[in-house]
Design a protein around this motif. Structure first.
Motif, mmCIF file in Angstrom:
data_model
loop_
_atom_site.group_PDB
_atom_site.id
_atom_site.type_symbol
_atom_site.label_atom_id
_atom_site.label_comp_id
_atom_site.label_asym_id
_atom_site.label_seq_id
_atom_site.Cartn_x
_atom_site.Cartn_y
_atom_site.Cartn_z
ATOM 1 N N UNK A 1 -2.188 5.421 5.596
ATOM 2 C CA UNK A 1 -1.576 6.551 4.863
ATOM 3 C C UNK A 1 -1.921 7.895 5.484
ATOM 4 N N UNK B 1 0.806 -1.218 0.000
ATOM 5 C CA UNK B 1 0.000 0.000 0.000
ATOM 6 C C UNK B 1 0.850 1.284 0.000
ATOM 7 N N UNK B 2 0.186 2.373 -0.374
ATOM 8 C CA UNK B 2 0.772 3.692 -0.125
ATOM 9 C C UNK B 2 0.594 3.939 1.371
ATOM 10 N N UNK B 3 1.666 4.306 2.029
ATOM 11 C CA UNK B 3 1.631 4.314 3.496
ATOM 12 C C UNK B 3 2.686 5.218 4.105
ATOM 13 N N UNK B 4 2.474 5.531 5.367
ATOM 14 C CA UNK B 4 3.486 6.238 6.145
ATOM 15 C C UNK B 4 4.481 5.193 6.653
ATOM 16 N N UNK B 5 5.792 5.462 6.519
ATOM 17 C CA UNK B 5 6.819 4.512 6.911
ATOM 18 C C UNK B 5 6.864 4.285 8.415
#
Lengths: 299, 220
Positions: free
Chosen positions: B74, B12-16
């Motif tokens: 995200x 997914x597009x996500x915060x690390x």
């Protein structure tokens, strides 16, 4: 629907389709979504990757721990002002891979490919090849579908989790995915993509997951750097006609079995490898203080 | 086949910084929040395996708190979730259990309450941001394959299952697997429904408004 690399390659050849197209059509079949919807979603992911690369190369990135950040820019400066040893395409890909992982370590927004810890390799190779191959946006999107097709086989037949299979499952998989996609973008055959994946992953078998202080920073950022460079070399080898002695699916299976043999200390527990060095332990103490003391003995 | 879509791999597009220890952890927290159905005031989180060893470095605690706040993976506010939770008066405790053996190294048990209702789930983050739910309020959940799934907490009354299945049919969706568990006749029960198609927000809202339905969560 393909479950192995062999089936993926066979399907591409029998229908005279690129690997990326086989992945797109499989996605349409399994999710019932329209082609336009699927392409648009991947295009959005491509934009997220592009932004992360730009951020990492342009902004002053520093993680909270201070263990990572700024190395992508150092490398970019070096490429621009020096005659490098390994060449500008390789180093450009490496700097873009590192940029992505530095943004990830700083809790910035990235696209996992296949995981966040290994998120640098695929975009690093893609944007590193951009100046040389001048791909259209559609070709860049296709690159991601091809990479995804190979990652799909690995995830379902082995693992993409460092805790389950070590770093070989993360950076190893990402490197194979990027190598296979690079071959397709450069005009290689489906078989050559499979060989590139097999060569790339085969060379990273046994790679452990040993994050210092449990942070996704050291050695993760640099593992992505080496992954990006290996992917390009493996792609070139496959394009030259070099074949992997062991077929791609068997390499993937070997990776899975090596992961099963790996002790827990080397699978994302920060209890072995570089995490369990004098400096690694000292860094953990410094970052998390006394409560970071290990309470589990070695296996 | 645990992974079904190309976006499980490219995404997914996500915060690390970690798809399993951050994005997956946020998803587990969010399922707990959705099944409770209200804002929790207290949550006790037990982390096992790799989660127990590396949760601070990977931001697993931060991510689970974000999920309990109903943030997705995200959400740009994810890194600040612990202080946001504190401001809201949400009390979250984390315990690292390094002794109890678990099947998968990335396992978390979350018990939460809003002051009235209690909820407990066991979630596993299998890699790349994909999660599995193994237990809900003591019910063991077995999900075959990787299709999208609805978790529906409901009162054990006649017609409850038929109403949910009927609504799913109106969306022209096919149920590929279904499991109903309950403690005893007439008590609280759990439906686990896997579908071939993606589960949209409107279906979730529709199911949650049916009679006898308490709370609904989705696994994608």
């Amino acid at each position: 629907m393909f479950q192995t690399v062999e089936e993926l390659v066979k399907e591409a050849n029998s229908r005279s389709l690129p690997l990326s197209e086989v992945m797109i059509q499989t996605e349409i079949e399994t999710t019932g979504k329209s082609r336009a919807e699927i392409i648009e979603k991947m295009s959005g992911h491509l934009t997220v990757m592009e932004k992360a690369v730009q951020r990492g190369l342009q902004e002053e990135i520093k993680s909270r721990s201070g263990l990572s950040g700024g190395d992508a820019r150092l490398l970019k400066h070096y490429i621009e002002h020096n005659e490098s040893l390994s060449g500008s395409v390789v180093l450009d890909a490496v700097s873009k891979a590192m940029a992505t992982n530095e943004v990830n370590a700083a809790m910035g927004t990235i696209c996992a490919t296949p995981t966040a810890g290994s998120a640098g390799v695929v975009p690093g190779v893609l944007f590193g090849l951009q100046p040389k191959l001048n791909p259209t946006r559609d070709q860049m999107i296709a690159f991601l579908f091809t990479a995804g097709a190979f990652g799909f086989v690995v995830a379902n037949n082995a693992s993409i989790s460092g805790a389950a299979g070590g770093c070989q499952a993360e950076v190893g998989s990402a490197t194979g995915m990027a190598a296979a996609a690079a071959v397709e973008m450069a005009g290689g055959t489906a078989e050559q993509s499979a060989h590139a994946m097999a060569i790339a992953l085969g060379n990273l078998l046994g790679l452990i997951c040993d994050p210092v202080a449990g942070l996704v920073e050291a050695p993760c950022v640099k593992r992505n750097a080496i992954g990006a460079s290996s992917a390009l070399v493996a792609a070139d080898m496959a394009l030259a006609g070099i074949k992997s002695v062991i077929p791609c699916d068997e390499v993937i299976d070997a990776m899975y079995r090596v992961g099963r043999m790996m002790p827990t200390a080397l699978r994302e527990t920060a209890l072995g490898g570089l995490a369990d060095t004098k400096t690694g332990r000292a860094l953990k103490e410094r970052i998390f203080g006394l409560n970071a003391k290990r309470s589990v003995s070695k296996e | 086949m645990n992974y079904r879509s190309v976006f499980d791999i490219i995404g997914p597009v996500m915060v690390g910084p970690s798809s399993s220890h951050t994005a997956g952890a946020a998803k587990i927290g969010r399922v707990a929040r959705k099944l409770l159905g209200t804002v929790p005031i207290e949550a006790a989180v037990t982390l096992y395996g790799s989660f127990a060893e590396t949760y601070q470095g990977h931001g697993t605690d931060v991510a689970i708190a974000a999920g309990l706040l109903d943030f997705d993976e995200r959400n740009p506010n994810l890194p600040d979730s612990l202080s946001i939770a504190e401001k809201l008066g949400m009390k979250i405790t984390f315990t690292a259990d390094r002794q109890t053996p678990v099947d998968h190294p990335n396992t978390a048990r979350i018990s939460l309450t809003d002051g009235n209702e209690m909820m407990e789930i066991v979630g596993v983050s299998i890699g790349g941001g994909k999660i599995e739910i193994h237990e809900v309020n003591g019910f063991s959940v077995s999900l075959s394959g990787s299709n999208p799934a609805l978790l529906v907490l409901h009162h054990d009354r006649y017609g409850a299952v038929a109403e949910v299945a009927g609504l799913i049919a109106t969306y022209e969706m096919n149920i590929s697997y279904m499991q109903v568990s309950r403690k005893q006749k007439g008590s609280l029960a759990l439906m686990v429904i896997q579908t071939d198609e993606e589960i949209g927000d409107d279906l979730v809202t529709g199911v949650s408004h049916l009679p006898n339905i308490l709370n609904v969560a989705v696994l994608t």
